[in-house]
Scaffold this motif. Structure first.
Motif, PDB file in Angstrom:
ATOM      1  N   THR A  90       0.844  -1.456   0.139  1.00  0.00           N
ATOM      2  CA  THR A  90      -0.003   0.145   0.065  1.00  0.00           C
ATOM      3  C   THR A  90       0.748   1.310  -0.058  1.00  0.00           C
ATOM      4  O   THR A  90       0.218   2.447  -0.366  1.00  0.00           O
ATOM      5  CB  THR A  90      -0.955   0.101   1.154  1.00  0.00           C
ATOM      6  OG1 THR A  90      -0.121   0.326   2.479  1.00  0.00           O
ATOM      7  CG2 THR A  90      -1.732  -1.157   1.164  1.00  0.00           C
ATOM      8  N   GLY A  91       2.164   1.372   0.249  1.00  0.00           N
ATOM      9  CA  GLY A  91       3.041   2.296   0.530  1.00  0.00           C
ATOM     10  C   GLY A  91       3.011   2.871   1.857  1.00  0.00           C
ATOM     11  O   GLY A  91       3.524   3.871   2.125  1.00  0.00           O
ATOM     12  N   ASP A  92       2.163   2.104   2.652  1.00  0.00           N
ATOM     13  CA  ASP A  92       1.963   2.766   3.985  1.00  0.00           C
ATOM     14  C   ASP A  92       2.977   2.303   5.200  1.00  0.00           C
ATOM     15  O   ASP A  92       3.056   2.540   6.146  1.00  0.00           O
ATOM     16  CB  ASP A  92       0.563   2.761   4.641  1.00  0.00           C
ATOM     17  CG  ASP A  92      -0.377   3.808   3.616  1.00  0.00           C
ATOM     18  OD1 ASP A  92       0.068   4.642   3.201  1.00  0.00           O
ATOM     19  OD2 ASP A  92      -1.493   3.073   3.795  1.00  0.00           O
ATOM     20  N   VAL A 110       3.669  -3.177  10.113  1.00  0.00           N
ATOM     21  CA  VAL A 110       4.078  -1.805  10.787  1.00  0.00           C
ATOM     22  C   VAL A 110       3.741  -0.674   9.650  1.00  0.00           C
ATOM     23  O   VAL A 110       3.963  -0.940   8.375  1.00  0.00           O
ATOM     24  CB  VAL A 110       5.542  -1.596  11.150  1.00  0.00           C
ATOM     25  CG1 VAL A 110       5.815  -2.664  12.183  1.00  0.00           C
ATOM     26  CG2 VAL A 110       6.381  -1.719   9.955  1.00  0.00           C
ATOM     27  N   SER A 111       3.275   0.360  10.352  1.00  0.00           N
ATOM     28  CA  SER A 111       2.569   1.429   9.373  1.00  0.00           C
ATOM     29  C   SER A 111       3.384   2.605   9.955  1.00  0.00           C
ATOM     30  O   SER A 111       3.510   3.124  10.852  1.00  0.00           O
ATOM     31  CB  SER A 111       1.089   1.601   9.717  1.00  0.00           C
ATOM     32  OG  SER A 111       0.678   2.650   9.071  1.00  0.00           O
ATOM     33  N   THR A 116       1.331   2.215  14.089  1.00  0.00           N
ATOM     34  CA  THR A 116       1.133   1.055  14.776  1.00  0.00           C
ATOM     35  C   THR A 116       1.734  -0.228  14.200  1.00  0.00           C
ATOM     36  O   THR A 116       2.318  -0.298  12.930  1.00  0.00           O
ATOM     37  CB  THR A 116      -0.365   0.937  14.471  1.00  0.00           C
ATOM     38  OG1 THR A 116      -0.788   0.832  13.222  1.00  0.00           O
ATOM     39  CG2 THR A 116      -1.373   2.243  14.803  1.00  0.00           C
ATOM     40  N   ALA A 117       1.612  -1.213  14.867  1.00  0.00           N
ATOM     41  CA  ALA A 117       1.900  -2.601  14.590  1.00  0.00           C
ATOM     42  C   ALA A 117       0.825  -3.561  14.934  1.00  0.00           C
ATOM     43  O   ALA A 117       0.021  -3.368  15.744  1.00  0.00           O
ATOM     44  CB  ALA A 117       3.181  -2.956  15.134  1.00  0.00           C
ATOM     45  N   SER A 118       0.539  -4.354  13.863  1.00  0.00           N
ATOM     46  CA  SER A 118      -0.409  -5.403  14.329  1.00  0.00           C
ATOM     47  C   SER A 118      -0.010  -6.692  13.778  1.00  0.00           C
ATOM     48  O   SER A 118       0.919  -6.988  12.888  1.00  0.00           O
ATOM     49  CB  SER A 118      -1.878  -5.125  13.390  1.00  0.00           C
ATOM     50  OG  SER A 118      -1.415  -5.225  11.945  1.00  0.00           O
TER      51      SER A 118
END
Length: 119
Positions: A90-92, A110-111, A116-118
């Motif tokens: 996504t490029g994010d 990771v964003s 954030t991290a999920s």
């Protein structure tokens, strides 16, 4: 005279026993190869082996980083585990995956946008 760069305290890898730490270097002054005593992590036991039976762990470790359209892709492989960091598409942010002996055992993202991290 030592036959190898392997010495006390060096982490080594063996094809059958996995990773371990050299606890003793035993030179065999003669026709026999030198021996080492290795405390293998997975065995929770020590084995005496000829020095040529193992490789220093740093010699089997590879790292590769390649730039891409949305960021970089990095692959680090130490002969047992592989860590892959690549753009999430996504490029994010980035997708991160950990493999042990080729099997995925954990992954996360990771964003960069919201920090954030999920999993």
């Amino acid at each position: 005279m030592k036959e190898s760069a392997v010495e006390d305290g060096v982490e080594v890898t063996h094809p059958k026993y996995g990773r371990g730490v050299v606890t003793e270097y035993r030179p065999n002054f003669g026709a026999e190869p030198d021996d080492i005593v290795v405390d293998f992590h997975a065995l929770d036991d020590c084995r005496t082996l000829p020095v040529y039976a193992v490789e220093a762990a740093q010699k089997v470790t590879t790292a590769n980083v390649e730039p891409g359209r949305f960021g970089f892709t990095a692959v680090v492989d130490d002969g047992v585990g592989t860590l892959i960091v690549q753009p999430d598409g996504t490029g994010d942010g980035y997708a991160i995956e950990l493999l042990i002996d080729g099997e995925s055992i954990d992954q996360t993202t990771v964003s960069r946008v919201d920090g954030t991290a999920s999993q």
